[in-house]
Design a protein around this motif. Structure first.
Motif, PDB file in Angstrom:
ATOM      1  N   CYS A 467      -7.230 -15.277  27.285  1.00  0.00           N
ATOM      2  CA  CYS A 467      -8.661 -15.485  27.371  1.00  0.00           C
ATOM      3  C   CYS A 467      -9.262 -15.104  26.019  1.00  0.00           C
ATOM      4  O   CYS A 467      -8.531 -14.948  25.032  1.00  0.00           O
ATOM      5  CB  CYS A 467      -9.268 -14.690  28.516  1.00  0.00           C
ATOM      6  N   GLU A 468     -10.550 -14.909  25.971  1.00  0.00           N
ATOM      7  CA  GLU A 468     -11.185 -14.637  24.687  1.00  0.00           C
ATOM      8  C   GLU A 468     -10.857 -13.259  24.136  1.00  0.00           C
ATOM      9  O   GLU A 468     -10.976 -13.042  22.930  1.00  0.00           O
ATOM     10  CB  GLU A 468     -12.706 -14.792  24.828  1.00  0.00           C
ATOM     11  N   ASN A 469     -10.464 -12.324  24.968  1.00  0.00           N
ATOM     12  CA  ASN A 469     -10.218 -10.971  24.469  1.00  0.00           C
ATOM     13  C   ASN A 469      -8.896 -10.379  24.936  1.00  0.00           C
ATOM     14  O   ASN A 469      -8.676  -9.179  24.812  1.00  0.00           O
ATOM     15  CB  ASN A 469     -11.355 -10.027  24.888  1.00  0.00           C
ATOM     16  N   PRO A 520     -11.721 -11.982  19.904  1.00  0.00           N
ATOM     17  CA  PRO A 520     -12.083 -13.370  20.227  1.00  0.00           C
ATOM     18  C   PRO A 520     -11.987 -14.284  19.009  1.00  0.00           C
ATOM     19  O   PRO A 520     -12.064 -13.835  17.859  1.00  0.00           O
ATOM     20  CB  PRO A 520     -13.528 -13.258  20.731  1.00  0.00           C
ATOM     21  N   THR A 521     -11.830 -15.569  19.308  1.00  0.00           N
ATOM     22  CA  THR A 521     -11.817 -16.657  18.312  1.00  0.00           C
ATOM     23  C   THR A 521     -10.843 -16.367  17.175  1.00  0.00           C
ATOM     24  O   THR A 521     -11.168 -16.523  16.000  1.00  0.00           O
ATOM     25  CB  THR A 521     -13.225 -16.897  17.752  1.00  0.00           C
ATOM     26  N   THR A 547      -7.411 -17.279  20.980  1.00  0.00           N
ATOM     27  CA  THR A 547      -8.328 -16.533  21.834  1.00  0.00           C
ATOM     28  C   THR A 547      -9.707 -17.192  21.822  1.00  0.00           C
ATOM     29  O   THR A 547     -10.736 -16.522  21.764  1.00  0.00           O
ATOM     30  CB  THR A 547      -8.425 -15.074  21.362  1.00  0.00           C
ATOM     31  N   THR A 548      -9.711 -18.527  21.867  1.00  0.00           N
ATOM     32  CA  THR A 548     -10.981 -19.253  21.923  1.00  0.00           C
ATOM     33  C   THR A 548     -11.459 -19.445  23.358  1.00  0.00           C
ATOM     34  O   THR A 548     -12.630 -19.757  23.592  1.00  0.00           O
ATOM     35  CB  THR A 548     -10.825 -20.617  21.251  1.00  0.00           C
ATOM     36  N   GLY A 549     -10.576 -19.325  24.322  1.00  0.00           N
ATOM     37  CA  GLY A 549     -10.940 -19.507  25.724  1.00  0.00           C
ATOM     38  C   GLY A 549      -9.787 -19.137  26.620  1.00  0.00           C
ATOM     39  O   GLY A 549      -8.737 -18.669  26.164  1.00  0.00           O
ATOM     40  N   THR A 550      -9.978 -19.379  27.913  1.00  0.00           N
ATOM     41  CA  THR A 550      -8.968 -19.020  28.900  1.00  0.00           C
ATOM     42  C   THR A 550      -7.872 -20.075  28.936  1.00  0.00           C
ATOM     43  O   THR A 550      -8.149 -21.278  29.030  1.00  0.00           O
ATOM     44  CB  THR A 550      -9.606 -18.873  30.286  1.00  0.00           C
ATOM     45  N   HIS A 608     -14.458 -16.802  32.555  1.00  0.00           N
ATOM     46  CA  HIS A 608     -13.380 -17.718  32.223  1.00  0.00           C
ATOM     47  C   HIS A 608     -13.841 -19.148  32.519  1.00  0.00           C
ATOM     48  O   HIS A 608     -14.450 -19.410  33.566  1.00  0.00           O
ATOM     49  CB  HIS A 608     -12.122 -17.387  33.035  1.00  0.00           C
ATOM     50  N   THR A 727     -13.789 -22.841  24.535  1.00  0.00           N
ATOM     51  CA  THR A 727     -14.843 -21.838  24.391  1.00  0.00           C
ATOM     52  C   THR A 727     -15.938 -22.082  25.426  1.00  0.00           C
ATOM     53  O   THR A 727     -16.345 -23.236  25.652  1.00  0.00           O
ATOM     54  CB  THR A 727     -15.438 -21.882  22.981  1.00  0.00           C
ATOM     55  N   THR A 728     -16.369 -21.025  26.055  1.00  0.00           N
ATOM     56  CA  THR A 728     -17.406 -21.159  27.088  1.00  0.00           C
ATOM     57  C   THR A 728     -18.682 -21.722  26.473  1.00  0.00           C
ATOM     58  O   THR A 728     -19.241 -21.132  25.531  1.00  0.00           O
ATOM     59  CB  THR A 728     -17.680 -19.798  27.739  1.00  0.00           C
TER      60      THR A 728
END
Length: 735
Positions: A467-469, A520-521, A547-550, A608, A727-728
Motif C-alpha cells: 500500500c502507500e506506507n 509513500p510514492t 508504494t503509489t497505491g494498494t 486502499h 494512487t487514491t
C-alpha cells in the motif's frame, strides 16, 4: 617608606627574648653610649658584609639590584649588622638583603606610592615615623650591648639570646604550611619561595588543583598497573601451560627413549645369541672332523708299526716271497692332509636393524591429537566451509589429515586451516583432524560440527502486497533443513547511480513473510537473506515494490472451476456458465456456486483503492468479503460480504449494492466502465465510484471486525480486469 622602621620588620627580625632587667640595662647604657660606636663596629666585628651580599645576589639572581645594595651598605644596613651576629645563616642574610632592596626602592619613590604598591593601609603609613624611631632605639641598645659588654656574663647572655632567636625563627618557618605546588620540582612550596626563593623561575599551581591532578595521574597509573597485572597474569598462566606441556613432552620423550633403547638392547642380545650359536656349531664341526682324522691317523700309525716289526722279521728270515708282499703293501698311500683348518671364517655381523633402531631414538615422536576449533560466525557460504584447528604442544608436524562426513572424505593439508568447497547448502558436516610426522600419526581430535550457509530464498512475486506506507513480502526457502532467521534488505531507488545501496535491513525474521513500513510514492528493491550458524546466504533475486497505491494478488485456491485467470494475473474470465464435463481442479477453499474469486487479504490499516474495468454487457459482482465468507453462496447475500452487482434487464441496466441480501434503491443513469473501490478501515467505509466521471455511487458504513479480501464474480460469460497500485484520487474524499 623605610621597611626597616616599619612593623613588618619584626616578622623578619624578631625581637630578642631578653628579660625585663636586661631591657632596663640596655636602656640605661643606650643613653650614655658614645656617638663614635657605629664607626668602630666594622673593625670590631670583622664581618665582610659586602662579600656576603654579592654571594647571595649571585645565588638568587639579584645581580641587577647589586648596585643599590652596595649603596646601602654604609647606611641603614649598619643597623642590621649591629643587631645580628657574624655567624648569621644564609637565610637571614637573604631576608636582610631583600628588605634592604625594598628599603632602597622606597627611598627613591614617593612614600604614598610605595604604600599603595605594598598594599598597606594609610594608618601604617602615618605611624611610619614612630615605628622607625622605635626600631632605631632598639638597634642602638643592641649595639651598646655588643660593644660595651664584649666580655663577661652579659656577652654570653646576648649570644644565647641571639641563638634562641634563630631557633624560634627556624621553628616558625618550618611550621609555616606550603600553599602552592612547584610543577618543576614536583614538591609543595610556600608562596614566599616562589616570589623570592629558589623557586622564583619555576612554574607553580594551586595546591588543591595540583592534588586533584596528582590523584588523576595516580588513578591512571593504577589503571595501567592493573592492566599490566592482568597481562602478567595471562603471561604467567601461559608460562604455566608451557611448563606443564614441557613436563608432559619430556615424560613422553623419556618413555620413547626407554622403549627404543630396550628394543635396541633386545635386538643386540638376539644378534649375540645367534652369532654365538653359529660360532659354536662351526667349532663342533671342526672338532668332529679333526677327531675323525686323528682316529684314522692312529689306526694308520698302528698298522705301520706292525708292518715295521713284520718287515724286520722277514728281513731277518730272508724269506723272499713274503718280503715281496710286504713291499707291495708299502706302496699304498696314506692321506696325511688335515681334514679342517684351525682358523674360523670371518663373520659379518648385520647390525642394520640396530642402527635403524638407534637412529629412530633421535627421531621426533608422533604428535599429540590436535584440537579443532568451533565454527566461527560468518565463516561459511552456501557451498564452502573454513575449518580451523590448533596443536597445543611443541610437537613437530609435517602435515594434517582432515576428515569429514556425512560422506567421508579425507584431505591432507600443511596449514592449520582448510577451506572445503563443493558442499551442500544449509547442511551439517562433522569434522575431525589428525597430525602426522615421520614417526606416525596422532590420535584424532574431538569431532566438531560445522554447518554451511543457507541457499538464497525465493521471493513470491505474485504474493507481494503493498500500500502507500507498507508492504507484505512473502518468500520460500530453498533448503530442506530449517534456517535460524531471515534478513530483509531494502534499497530505495532514486535518480542517482547508487540505487543498490542498502538503506534499511530488518533482521531476525523467524517466518517466511514480513510486513515492512515504507514511505509513500517511492520505489524499493527488496532482497531476502537466510541466516543460520554458518552465516548468511547470498541475496535473493530482488523484487521491485511501488508504494503509489494498494497492490494485491488473486488467490487461485478460492477460484471457481469455471473461472480462469489470464497470464497477467489480474484478468479473470468465464467462457460458459455450465460445463458438465468440467475436470478442472476444485480446492477445498474454492467457490462452488458463485463463479467468484477472492483477492489476497489487505492487512494494512488506512485507505486502499483499486479499480475494476468491466464490459457493458457483462453481469458481475465486485466488492470485499471476510475470509470465512461461505463458498457455496453468492457474494452480498450474507453478512460477511459487501458488493456491487450489475444485472441486465430488458428495460435497463440495474445496479445493486448488496450486504446480507439487502440493497438500497439507487438508480445509475451512466453505466460505469471503470469502477473505483475505496476501502477505508479507519472510517469504516466501503465506497464505489464511477472512475470515468469521478461520480460517487454508494458507500457502505460498516464496522469491519477483521481485515477483508477483495472479491470478484462473473454471472455471465465475460472478462473483468483489475487495476492495483493506483494512487487514491482526490475526488474520493467524502464528507
Amino acid at each position: 617608606m623605610d621597611l626597616y622602621g616599619s612593623k613588618e620588620r619584626f616578622d623578619i627580625f624578631p625581637e630578642e627574648p631578653s628579660g625585663r632587667g636586661d631591657r632596663s640595662l640596655g636602656d640605661t647604657r643606650r643613653e650614655s653610649a658614645p656617638s663614635s660606636e657605629k664607626v668602630q663596629r666594622p673593625q670590631e666585628v670583622g664581618y665582610d658584609l659586602e662579600k656576603e651580599v654579592a654571594e647571595l645576589a649571585k645565588m638568587y639572581g639579584l645581580d641587577e639590584d647589586r648596585e643599590k645594595e652596595l649603596e646601602l651598605l654604609g647606611g641603614r644596613l649598619e643597623k642590621v649588622e649591629s643587631r645580628w651576629p657574624p655567624a648569621r645563616t644564609e637565610k637571614a642574610g637573604l631576608q636582610g638583603s631583600l628588605y634592604n632592596r625594598s628599603k632602597s626602592s622606597s627611598s627613591v619613590k614617593d612614600p604614598s606610592q610605595s604604600t599603595k604598591q605594598q598594599g598597606l593601609p594609610d594608618e601604617a603609613s602615618q605611624g611610619e615615623n614612630q615605628s622607625k624611631a622605635r626600631a632605631d632605639d632598639e638597634a642602638e641598645s643592641s649595639t651598646w650591648s655588643r660593644g660595651g659588654l664584649s666580655s663577661g656574663g652579659m656577652s654570653d647572655e646576648w649570644n644565647s639570646q641571639a641563638v634562641s632567636e634563630e631557633e624560634v625563627e627556624e621553628e616558625e618557618e618550618e611550621e609555616e604550611a606550603a600553599d602552592v605546588f612547584c610543577s618543576t620540582c614536583k614538591i609543595p612550596i610556600r608562596a614566599f619561595d616562589k616570589l623570592f626563593g629558589e623557586h622564583k623561575d619555576h612554574e607553580v599551581a594551586q595546591l588543591p588543583s595540583a592534588v586533584e591532578s596528582e590523584k588523576e595521574e595516580i588513578h591512571k597509573n593504577m589503571c595501567k598497573l592493573e592492566e599490566q597485572i592482568a597481562q602478567m597474569e595471562n603471561v604467567a598462566s601461559h608460562l604455566e601451560e608451557i611448563f606443564i606441556t614441557v613436563e608432559e613432552n619430556f615424560g613422553r620423550q623419556e618413555q620413547n627413549f626407554e622403549v627404543h633403547y630396550n628394543d635396541a638392547v633386545q635386538v643386540l642380545a638376539q644378534k649375540y645369541e645367534e652369532q654365538l650359536e653359529a660360532l659354536g656349531e662351526e667349532k663342533r664341526q671342526k672338532l668332529e672332523a679333526l677327531y675323525e682324522q686323528l682316529v684314522s691317523c692312529g689306526k694308520h700309525l698302528d698298522t705301520c708299526k706292525e708292518l715295521t716289526d713284520e718287515t724286520q722279521e722277514l728281513f731277518l728270515e730272508n724269506d723272499k716271497v713274503e718280503f715281496m708282499k710286504v713291499k707291495k703293501f708299502l706302496k699304498q698311500e696314506v692321506n696325511l692332509e688335515l681334514s679342517t683348518l684351525p682358523d674360523f671364517e670371518e663373520r659379518t655381523i648385520d647390525v642394520s636393524e640396530v642402527e635403524q633402531l638407534m637412529n629412530s631414538i633421535n627421531a621426533i615422536p608422533a604428535p599429540c591429537a590436535p584440537v579443532i576449533n568451533p565454527q566461527a560466525p560468518n565463516a561459511a557460504t552456501g557451498t564452502s566451509l573454513r575449518v580451523c584447528w590448533g596443536l597445543f604442544s611443541d610437537d613437530t608436524v609435517e602435515c594434517y589429515q582432515l576428515c569429514y562426513q556425512p560422506v567421508k572424505h579425507t584431505l591432507k593439508v600443511k596449514e592449520t586451516y582448510c577451506t572445503i568447497t563443493d558442499l551442500l547448502p544449509n547442511t551439517q558436516y562433522e569434522f575431525w583432524v589428525s597430525a602426522l610426522n615421520a614417526s606416525g600419526i596422532s590420535p584424532p581430535s574431538e569431532r566438531a560440527v560445522y554447518v554451511t550457509a543457507p541457499s538464497p530464498p525465493i521471493i513470491k512475486n505474485k504474493k507481494i502486497q503493498s500500500c502507500e506506507n507498507a508492504a507484505l513480502v512473502c518468500w520460500e526457502s530453498r533448503d530442506i533443513n530449517p534456517v535460524d532467521s531471515y534478513t530483509v534488505e531494502l534499497s530505495k531507488l532514486t535518480d542517482e547511480e547508487n540505487d543498490d545501496i542498502i538503506t534499511e535491513s530488518i533482521v531476525g525474521i523467524p517466518n517466511c513473510e514480513v510486513l515492512i513500513h515504507l514511505q509513500p510514492t517511492q520505489k524499493y528493491y527488496i532482497c531476502v537473506r537466510a541466516q543460520n550458524l554458518g552465516g548468511s546466504s547470498e541475496r535473493s533475486e530482488p523484487v521491485l515494490i511501488h508504494t503509489t497505491g494498494t497492490c494485491f494478488y488473486l488467490n487461485e485456491d478460492t477460484a471457481h472451476p469455471l473461472l480462469a485467470i489470464l497470464d497477467d494475473g489480474f484478468t479473470i474470465s468465464c467462457d460458459e456458465l455450465e460445463n458438465p464435463e468440467c475436470d478442472l481442479p476444485v480446492y477445498d477453499n474454492s467457490f462452488t456456486r458463485c463463479i467468484a474469486i477472492l483477492g489476497s487479504l489487505i492487512p494494512f490499516p488506512g485507505r486502499h483503492y483499486w479499480e475494476v474495468e468491466v464490459e457493458e454487457d457483462t453481469e458481475y459482482r465486485v466488492g470485499v468479503a471476510f475470509e470465512n465468507t461461505p463458498r457455496h453462496g453468492h457474494l452480498g447475500a450474507n453478512n460477511s460480504s459487501w458488493c456491487m452487482r450489475h444485472i441486465i434487464t430488458p428495460s435497463r441496466h440495474k445496479y445493486e449494492f448488496l450486504h446480507s441480501g439487502m440493497t438500497p434503491d439507487i438508480r445509475i443513469t451512466v453505466p460505469p466502465r471503470r469502477i473505483g473501490i475505496l476501502l477505508d478501515y479507519e472510517n469504516c467505509r466501503l465506497s464505489f465510484f464511477n472512475a470515468d466521471i469521478a461520480q460517487h455511487l454508494h458507500t457502505f458504513n460498516s464496522h469491519f471486525q477483521h481485515y477483508v479480501h477483495p472479491c470478484f464474480a462473473l454471472e455471465t460469460p465475460g472478462i473483468l480486469r483489475i487495476h492495483t497500485g493506483i494512487t487514491t484520487p482526490p475526488w474520493t474524499a467524502l464528507p
